[in-house]
Write a protein that holds these residues in place. Structure first.
Motif, PDB file in Angstrom:
ATOM      1  N   ARG A   1       0.837  -1.212   0.000  1.00 15.22           N
ATOM      2  CA  ARG A   1       0.000   0.000   0.000  1.00 15.22           C
ATOM      3  C   ARG A   1       0.866   1.254   0.000  1.00 15.22           C
ATOM      4  N   ARG A   2       1.922   1.236   0.816  1.00 16.11           N
ATOM      5  CA  ARG A   2       2.806   2.406   0.877  1.00 16.11           C
ATOM      6  C   ARG A   2       3.520   2.616  -0.456  1.00 16.11           C
ATOM      7  N   ALA A   3       3.952   1.528  -1.080  1.00 13.98           N
ATOM      8  CA  ALA A   3       4.629   1.639  -2.374  1.00 13.98           C
ATOM      9  C   ALA A   3       3.702   2.236  -3.427  1.00 13.98           C
ATOM     10  N   LEU A   4       2.438   1.804  -3.425  1.00 16.65           N
ATOM     11  CA  LEU A   4       1.469   2.350  -4.379  1.00 16.65           C
ATOM     12  C   LEU A   4       1.210   3.832  -4.107  1.00 16.65           C
ATOM     13  N   ARG A   5       1.162   4.190  -2.831  1.00 15.42           N
ATOM     14  CA  ARG A   5       0.956   5.601  -2.493  1.00 15.42           C
ATOM     15  C   ARG A   5       2.151   6.444  -2.925  1.00 15.42           C
ATOM     16  N   CYS A   6       3.362   5.912  -2.707  1.00 16.97           N
ATOM     17  CA  CYS A   6       4.566   6.629  -3.146  1.00 16.97           C
ATOM     18  C   CYS A   6       4.530   6.862  -4.654  1.00 16.97           C
ATOM     19  N   ALA A   7       4.163   5.822  -5.391  1.00 17.00           N
ATOM     20  CA  ALA A   7       4.098   5.950  -6.845  1.00 17.00           C
ATOM     21  C   ALA A   7       3.061   6.990  -7.251  1.00 17.00           C
ATOM     22  N   ALA A   8       1.899   6.965  -6.584  1.00 15.52           N
ATOM     23  CA  ALA A   8       0.846   7.938  -6.898  1.00 15.52           C
ATOM     24  C   ALA A   8       1.304   9.359  -6.573  1.00 15.52           C
ATOM     25  N   ASP A   9       2.010   9.530  -5.449  1.00 14.94           N
ATOM     26  CA  ASP A   9       2.506  10.858  -5.074  1.00 14.94           C
ATOM     27  C   ASP A   9       3.492  11.392  -6.102  1.00 14.94           C
TER      28      ASP A   9
ATOM     29  N   HIS B   1      13.822  13.077  -2.083  1.00 13.72           N
ATOM     30  CA  HIS B   1      12.529  12.407  -2.003  1.00 13.72           C
ATOM     31  C   HIS B   1      12.661  10.887  -2.094  1.00 13.72           C
ATOM     32  N   VAL B   2      13.698  10.407  -2.790  1.00  6.35           N
ATOM     33  CA  VAL B   2      13.894   8.958  -2.909  1.00  6.35           C
ATOM     34  C   VAL B   2      14.216   8.357  -1.552  1.00  6.35           C
ATOM     35  N   TYR B   3      15.118   8.982  -0.809  1.00  5.96           N
ATOM     36  CA  TYR B   3      15.474   8.486   0.524  1.00  5.96           C
ATOM     37  C   TYR B   3      14.257   8.500   1.448  1.00  5.96           C
ATOM     38  N   ILE B   4      13.490   9.575   1.386  1.00  2.00           N
ATOM     39  CA  ILE B   4      12.312   9.681   2.257  1.00  2.00           C
ATOM     40  C   ILE B   4      11.295   8.594   1.923  1.00  2.00           C
ATOM     41  N   GLN B   5      11.042   8.393   0.647  1.00  7.32           N
ATOM     42  CA  GLN B   5      10.043   7.391   0.248  1.00  7.32           C
ATOM     43  C   GLN B   5      10.494   5.974   0.607  1.00  7.32           C
ATOM     44  N   LEU B   6      11.784   5.685   0.427  1.00  5.45           N
ATOM     45  CA  LEU B   6      12.285   4.350   0.773  1.00  5.45           C
ATOM     46  C   LEU B   6      12.214   4.108   2.275  1.00  5.45           C
TER      47      LEU B   6
ATOM     48  N   ALA C   1       6.611   1.267   6.844  1.00  9.40           N
ATOM     49  CA  ALA C   1       5.295   0.654   6.634  1.00  9.40           C
ATOM     50  C   ALA C   1       5.384  -0.863   6.756  1.00  9.40           C
ATOM     51  N   ALA C   2       6.486  -1.436   6.250  1.00  6.99           N
ATOM     52  CA  ALA C   2       6.667  -2.885   6.306  1.00  6.99           C
ATOM     53  C   ALA C   2       7.177  -3.360   7.662  1.00  6.99           C
ATOM     54  N   ASN C   3       7.657  -2.422   8.494  1.00  5.42           N
ATOM     55  CA  ASN C   3       8.165  -2.767   9.827  1.00  5.42           C
ATOM     56  C   ASN C   3       7.971  -1.538  10.720  1.00  5.42           C
ATOM     57  N   PRO C   4       6.847  -1.430  11.433  1.00  2.00           N
ATOM     58  CA  PRO C   4       6.543  -0.222  12.219  1.00  2.00           C
ATOM     59  C   PRO C   4       7.581   0.128  13.273  1.00  2.00           C
TER      60      PRO C   4
ATOM     61  N   GLU D   1      -3.547  17.825  -1.540  1.00  2.00           N
ATOM     62  CA  GLU D   1      -3.134  16.415  -1.527  1.00  2.00           C
ATOM     63  C   GLU D   1      -2.189  16.096  -2.676  1.00  2.00           C
ATOM     64  N   ALA D   2      -2.329  16.798  -3.791  1.00  2.00           N
ATOM     65  CA  ALA D   2      -1.488  16.525  -4.962  1.00  2.00           C
ATOM     66  C   ALA D   2      -0.028  16.845  -4.710  1.00  2.00           C
ATOM     67  N   LEU D   3       0.256  17.605  -3.635  1.00  2.00           N
ATOM     68  CA  LEU D   3       1.635  17.995  -3.348  1.00  2.00           C
ATOM     69  C   LEU D   3       2.196  17.256  -2.138  1.00  2.00           C
ATOM     70  N   ARG D   4       1.699  16.061  -1.869  1.00  2.00           N
ATOM     71  CA  ARG D   4       2.197  15.299  -0.724  1.00  2.00           C
ATOM     72  C   ARG D   4       3.666  14.945  -0.870  1.00  2.00           C
ATOM     73  N   ALA D   5       4.154  14.822  -2.102  1.00  2.00           N
ATOM     74  CA  ALA D   5       5.556  14.450  -2.321  1.00  2.00           C
ATOM     75  C   ALA D   5       6.498  15.632  -2.228  1.00  2.00           C
ATOM     76  N   ALA D   6       5.961  16.844  -2.074  1.00  2.00           N
ATOM     77  CA  ALA D   6       6.819  18.029  -2.001  1.00  2.00           C
ATOM     78  C   ALA D   6       7.676  17.984  -0.746  1.00  2.00           C
TER      79      ALA D   6
END
Length: 322
Positions: A102-110, A179-184, A190-193, A244-249
């Protein structure tokens, strides 16, 4: 369940406890890179050993053993894992895997939304886009080329030398692909809280990294600290959330302002090989535990399969002898 299987969980806990300190004392670029790599390693290793435990528990069931053509008794002889523990580990692995997806899909959408926003903003001047807005704001918008977006209100709130600092900070975000470091790191959390503090530290670390870049370009650390404080004050006097469209900013002034200002008023952090080496050692421990678990499980399957085939061939040899 072997003691080795809990090592990735322990590594995750240590990383979570140490992350904020590592960002404070290590050079930000080093801290961000190492924490991102370590969090991904810990998350993957934890998920892997949870799957191993679930597999071992399932393999001891007679029905599963008959389908797989191995000896359930011999497999359990290598160390019994209860069905309840195996079920819990299996459910945990699937839950964390689903959260990671789910987090990966959200990252891609962002990132797709950020790229679309970059296109709408146009090329700007050397990637800089100034928007007419009464709200002071500045952020780096990742995309294929990326944009630095600054509002006219923010430019009016800063002096000329402070504007140069702000732009240097935002350009550093894009140049180093923060942004790459933050998303990773967010994906690992997400996979390990247990790694949530690491993701927070990575986000702060990217801001510190951009601060240090701006300080290196201007040669004036107090100026960068003053710019950060003034930009933060201007923004908080006129608060407003982004779409919401600028969540990746990547914002320049919202994250850990006090910590960053104090760091800028002190000398630049120097490399610390012991801490960097300890972080690398934690990664190796997590990987080693996963590798040992995999090797031990593979060996148990091989022995159990041999015992199964031996038990099947023994009656045939007895019949031939009679």
């Amino acid at each position: 369940m072997s003691v080795v299987t809990v090592v990735p969980v322990l590594v995750s806990a240590v990383l979570g406890l140490a992350a904020s300190r590592l960002v404070r004392v290590l050079p930000p670029a080093t801290a961000v890179r190492m924490l991102t790599a370590a969090s991904l390693t810990a998350a993957l290793s934890t998920g892997f050993v949870l799957g191993i435990v679930a597999l071992v528990a399932a393999a001891q069931a007679p029905f599963v053993a008959s389908l797989g053509r191995w000896s359930a008794q011999r497999f359990a002889g290598g160390g019994t894992t209860s069905a309840l523990v195996g079920l819990a580990c299996g459910l945990a692995m699937l839950t964390l895997l689903a959260a990671g997806v789910r987090r990966a899909l959200r990252c891609a959408a962002d990132l797709v939304a950020a790229e679309a926003a970059c296109r709408r903003l146009g090329p700007g001047t050397h990637g800089l886009v100034v928007v007419e807005d009464s709200h002071p704001d500045a952020y780096a918008l990742p995309g294929l080329a990326g944009r630095v977006v600054v509002s006219t209100a923010m430019l009016r709130a800063l002096a000329a030398d402070e504007r140069r600092v702000l732009l240097a900070h935002e350009q550093a975000h894009l140049r180093h692909h923060h942004h790459v470091y933050i998303q990773l790191a967010e994906l690992a959390a997400a996979a390990n809280p247990i790694l949530r503090p690491v993701a927070t530290a990575v986000r702060v670390g990217t801001e510190r990294w951009a601060d240090e870049d701006a300080a290196a370009q201007t040669g004036d650390r107090p100026l960068v600290a003053r710019t950060l404080a003034r930009a933060s004050l201007a923004k908080h006097q006129s608060p407003r959330s982004r779409p919401e469209a600028l969540r990746a900013a990547l914002p320049s002034v919202e994250s850990a302002v006090v910590t960053r200002t104090r760091a800028l008023l002190a000398p630049a952090p120097r490399p610390r090989r012991i801490l960097a080496g300890a972080t690398a050692a934690l990664m190796l421990c997590a990987l080693g535990a996963a590798a040992v678990s995999a090797h031990d499980t593979e060996h148990r399957f091989e022995v159990a399969q041999k015992m199964f085939h031996h038990s099947r061939s023994a009656p045939a040899r007895v019949a031939e002898g009679s």
